[in-house]
Design a protein around this motif. Structure first.
Motif, short mmCIF file in Angstrom:
data_model
loop_
_atom_site.label_atom_id
_atom_site.label_comp_id
_atom_site.label_asym_id
_atom_site.label_seq_id
_atom_site.Cartn_x
_atom_site.Cartn_y
_atom_site.Cartn_z
N VAL A 76 0.86 -1.18 0.00
CA VAL A 76 0.00 0.00 0.00
C VAL A 76 0.90 1.24 0.00
CG1 VAL A 76 -1.87 1.22 1.19
CG2 VAL A 76 -1.72 -1.28 1.35
N ALA A 77 0.75 2.07 -1.02
CA ALA A 77 1.55 3.29 -1.13
C ALA A 77 1.10 4.30 -0.08
CB ALA A 77 1.40 3.87 -2.54
N PRO A 78 1.93 5.31 0.21
CA PRO A 78 1.55 6.33 1.20
C PRO A 78 0.22 7.02 0.87
CG PRO A 78 3.88 6.52 0.71
CD PRO A 78 3.31 5.52 -0.27
N ASP A 79 -0.14 7.10 -0.42
CA ASP A 79 -1.40 7.73 -0.80
C ASP A 79 -2.59 6.78 -0.67
OD1 ASP A 79 -1.14 6.01 -2.95
OD2 ASP A 79 -1.01 7.58 -4.47
N GLY A 80 -2.35 5.54 -0.17
CA GLY A 80 -3.42 4.59 0.05
C GLY A 80 -3.71 3.67 -1.12
N LYS A 81 -3.03 3.87 -2.26
CA LYS A 81 -3.26 2.99 -3.42
C LYS A 81 -2.60 1.64 -3.19
CE LYS A 81 -3.73 6.64 -6.73
NZ LYS A 81 -4.78 6.68 -7.65
N THR A 82 -3.34 0.59 -3.54
CA THR A 82 -2.82 -0.75 -3.35
C THR A 82 -2.25 -1.29 -4.66
OG1 THR A 82 -4.98 -1.75 -3.85
CG2 THR A 82 -4.49 -1.32 -1.53
N GLY A 83 -1.23 -2.12 -4.52
CA GLY A 83 -0.68 -2.82 -5.67
C GLY A 83 -1.43 -4.13 -5.85
N ALA A 84 -0.87 -5.02 -6.63
CA ALA A 84 -1.48 -6.33 -6.85
C ALA A 84 -1.33 -7.18 -5.60
CB ALA A 84 -0.81 -7.02 -8.04
N VAL A 85 -2.35 -7.93 -5.27
CA VAL A 85 -2.28 -8.90 -4.19
C VAL A 85 -1.53 -10.10 -4.73
CG1 VAL A 85 -3.61 -10.43 -2.69
CG2 VAL A 85 -4.45 -8.14 -3.16
N ARG A 86 -0.54 -10.59 -3.97
CA ARG A 86 0.22 -11.73 -4.47
C ARG A 86 0.33 -12.80 -3.40
NH1 ARG A 86 5.79 -11.66 -3.37
NH2 ARG A 86 6.38 -9.90 -2.12
N SER A 87 0.40 -14.02 -3.87
CA SER A 87 0.58 -15.16 -2.98
C SER A 87 2.03 -15.14 -2.49
CB SER A 87 0.27 -16.44 -3.76
OG SER A 87 0.34 -17.54 -2.90
N LEU A 88 2.23 -15.28 -1.19
CA LEU A 88 3.57 -15.18 -0.62
C LEU A 88 4.26 -16.52 -0.43
CD1 LEU A 88 2.86 -12.49 2.14
CD2 LEU A 88 3.67 -12.13 -0.21
#
Length: 177
Positions: A76-88
């Protein structure tokens, strides 16, 4: 009649397994940019939160450990935008442990909290190990063991084996979500 019931029961089990298999991948289907509030509404509070390097935001982790075999992360970027959810918990992601410096906090922030932390060995050979349950690329219930060394603070090596606690060690065995 008995044969028909047996076939119907097997079909029901396969359908249930398909539904459960779908549950474990739904989080992977979230689009980048999905608001954090929406993700939390659907999946609850994250299991772990980790700051990203250089103030680039934070990583949120949802883990099914200690008994499950999956964990997902989203940056999650400081502006609240999320990237892709990935399997860890994947063989490909675990391979990253073979290079670079891996202090315990970096391991936790990359893979989530382990299923188990324990001490092994005696005397000078004593070390801390972290275990992660997961399904390897072939679908087998597996256990990744990260050896943290005698100080318990830095990953020294890792290995993957069949999970001895899995009900069935085979692809499609269902396993824990």
């Amino acid at each position: 009649m008995t044969r028909l019931l047996h076939i119907s029961a097997r079909a029901g089990l396969l359908a249930a397994a398909s539904v459960l298999a779908g549950c474990v991948t739904l989080m992977d289907e979230l689009e980048p940019g999905t608001p954090v509030a929406e993700i939390q509404q659907r999946y609850g509070e994250p299991t772990a939160r980790c700051p990203l390097p250089e103030g680039a935001g934070e990583r949120l982790i949802w883990s099914r450990q200690p008994l499950g075999q999956y964990a997902w992360g989203v940056d999650v970027a400081p502006d609240g935008k999320t990237g892709a959810v990935r399997s860890l918990l994947t063989d490909e992601n675990f391979a990253r442990l073979s290079s670079g410096y891996w202090p315990a906090e970096r391991v936790r922030c990359e893979f989530g909290p382990p299923a188990e932390i324990r001490e092994v060995g005696h005397g000078q050979a004593r070390q801390t190990v972290w275990n992660y349950r997961y399904k390897n690329r072939g679908g087998w219930p597996s256990l990744l063991t990260v050896h943290m060394g005698p100080d318990g603070k830095t990953a020294r090596r890792y290995e993957s084996n069949d999970d001895p606690n899995a009900a069935s060690n085979g692809p499609g065995s269902g396993g824990s979500e």
